[in-house]
Scaffold this motif. Sequence first.
Motif, PDB file in Angstrom:
ATOM      1  N   SER A   1      -8.076  93.941  27.538  1.00 42.42           N
ATOM      2  CA  SER A   1      -8.648  93.199  26.417  1.00 42.42           C
ATOM      3  C   SER A   1      -8.789  94.072  25.177  1.00 42.42           C
ATOM      4  O   SER A   1      -8.616  95.288  25.232  1.00 42.42           O
ATOM      5  CB  SER A   1     -10.006  92.630  26.817  1.00 42.42           C
ATOM      6  N   GLU A   2      -9.118  93.407  24.036  1.00 42.73           N
ATOM      7  CA  GLU A   2      -9.304  94.117  22.766  1.00 42.73           C
ATOM      8  C   GLU A   2     -10.570  93.629  22.073  1.00 42.73           C
ATOM      9  O   GLU A   2     -10.914  92.442  22.159  1.00 42.73           O
ATOM     10  CB  GLU A   2      -8.112  93.879  21.825  1.00 42.73           C
ATOM     11  N   ASN A   3     -11.218  94.542  21.355  1.00 48.15           N
ATOM     12  CA  ASN A   3     -12.400  94.151  20.589  1.00 48.15           C
ATOM     13  C   ASN A   3     -12.020  93.838  19.147  1.00 48.15           C
ATOM     14  O   ASN A   3     -10.849  93.822  18.782  1.00 48.15           O
ATOM     15  CB  ASN A   3     -13.486  95.229  20.679  1.00 48.15           C
ATOM     16  N   VAL A   4     -13.019  93.600  18.290  1.00 52.53           N
ATOM     17  CA  VAL A   4     -12.767  93.185  16.915  1.00 52.53           C
ATOM     18  C   VAL A   4     -12.059  94.267  16.102  1.00 52.53           C
ATOM     19  O   VAL A   4     -11.366  93.962  15.119  1.00 52.53           O
ATOM     20  CB  VAL A   4     -14.092  92.773  16.228  1.00 52.53           C
TER      21      VAL A   4
ATOM     22  N   PRO B   1     -13.209  94.344  25.574  1.00 53.40           N
ATOM     23  CA  PRO B   1     -13.592  93.119  24.864  1.00 53.40           C
ATOM     24  C   PRO B   1     -14.777  93.358  23.944  1.00 53.40           C
ATOM     25  O   PRO B   1     -15.510  94.335  24.089  1.00 53.40           O
ATOM     26  CB  PRO B   1     -13.958  92.160  26.008  1.00 53.40           C
ATOM     27  N   GLN B   2     -14.988  92.435  23.001  1.00 55.26           N
ATOM     28  CA  GLN B   2     -16.115  92.527  22.083  1.00 55.26           C
ATOM     29  C   GLN B   2     -17.367  91.948  22.733  1.00 55.26           C
ATOM     30  O   GLN B   2     -17.407  90.756  23.041  1.00 55.26           O
ATOM     31  CB  GLN B   2     -15.807  91.754  20.802  1.00 55.26           C
TER      32      GLN B   2
ATOM     33  N   PHE C   1     -18.283  87.980  26.397  1.00 54.62           N
ATOM     34  CA  PHE C   1     -17.408  88.860  25.625  1.00 54.62           C
ATOM     35  C   PHE C   1     -16.388  87.983  24.890  1.00 54.62           C
ATOM     36  O   PHE C   1     -16.088  86.865  25.317  1.00 54.62           O
ATOM     37  CB  PHE C   1     -16.627  89.819  26.528  1.00 54.62           C
ATOM     38  N   TYR C   2     -15.827  88.528  23.804  1.00 56.33           N
ATOM     39  CA  TYR C   2     -14.702  87.871  23.149  1.00 56.33           C
ATOM     40  C   TYR C   2     -13.518  88.816  23.217  1.00 56.33           C
ATOM     41  O   TYR C   2     -13.597  89.973  22.805  1.00 56.33           O
ATOM     42  CB  TYR C   2     -15.013  87.528  21.694  1.00 56.33           C
ATOM     43  N   ASP C   3     -12.411  88.302  23.757  1.00 61.96           N
ATOM     44  CA  ASP C   3     -11.187  89.095  23.878  1.00 61.96           C
ATOM     45  C   ASP C   3     -10.264  88.736  22.714  1.00 61.96           C
ATOM     46  O   ASP C   3      -9.688  87.642  22.676  1.00 61.96           O
ATOM     47  CB  ASP C   3     -10.512  88.802  25.222  1.00 61.96           C
ATOM     48  N   TYR C   4     -10.139  89.661  21.758  1.00 69.93           N
ATOM     49  CA  TYR C   4      -9.296  89.415  20.582  1.00 69.93           C
ATOM     50  C   TYR C   4      -7.807  89.528  20.903  1.00 69.93           C
ATOM     51  O   TYR C   4      -6.982  89.161  20.076  1.00 69.93           O
ATOM     52  CB  TYR C   4      -9.671  90.386  19.463  1.00 69.93           C
TER      53      TYR C   4
ATOM     54  N   GLU D   1     -18.998  92.229  14.468  1.00 64.44           N
ATOM     55  CA  GLU D   1     -17.988  91.334  13.903  1.00 64.44           C
ATOM     56  C   GLU D   1     -18.255  91.061  12.425  1.00 64.44           C
ATOM     57  O   GLU D   1     -17.316  91.016  11.614  1.00 64.44           O
ATOM     58  CB  GLU D   1     -17.960  90.024  14.697  1.00 64.44           C
TER      59      GLU D   1
END
Length: 276
Positions: free
Chosen positions: A109-112, A118-119, A146-149, A183
């Motif tokens: 995963s990737e963050n912001v 993740p974020q 989490f948010y996965d960008y 964010e």
Amino acid sequence: MRNIVHRHLGKMVAGTAIAVAGTAVMMAVTLPGTAGADDSGTRAGRSVPQEAGAAGTGATGPGGRAVAPGVVEAAPAEGQKGEGRDPLTDDELERAEKIALSRQLFRSSENVDGERGPQPLGVDLAEPEADEAGKPDAPRRADVTFYDYRDDTLVTRTVDLGTGKVVATGTQHGVQPPLSRAEKAEAAALLIADPLGSGLKADYQDATGKALTSPDQLQLSGAVYRAAPGAQPAVLDKCGEHRCVRLFPKVKNGPWVDARQLVIDLSARKVARLGH
């Protein structure tokens, strides 16, 4: 006002300064510290000379006896584990996020900022199962989001705080919970670096005499923006599927700047202007 202020901020209205700079509009607000002033110039929080007869830092009570200064008791120590439906403790919050962030999720995963992992968005006490309601010994669980960008996915992992295991994982697309502080800061950084952020930077320069170069110079609020048919330029049509932000920045110890016409697409890392 000097010419540069007129160029960036526009005309002044009696009692309220409204500044127009591209899409950035400066609005005058009451600054902290101006309320509570009296005619003598003494303000709330400013020290007042002691009355005659006061002893040291204490006050004088009836009969001239010194009164000991008040003592504020320290808050009770927070336990490592909560009980029942008590709010999650700091220890539980930290443990839940560590348990939820598995090695596989971190690597995929990737963050912001576009970095691995993740974020993090939040940790909340999970609702009990239907057959657990009202039971004092019901398991305490936490929902970690989490948010996965990498693919614009909201990931929710439920952690059993008693066993230390992830008991459920859910993924959703097109779901946009409130923004995290990181964010909003990244959205501000993208806006400052973009040509459409010139109005914001000009207003900041006029308000402070300094150049705006970092989100740390602003107080930031923001809201998720979702696309509506025909309501935005094509570059923002994926907002809602993408994570998009409308910022409400404020000069620290100064006025708000109206940047509502600007939308930052954090997923595509682009800035666009609404309207014409």
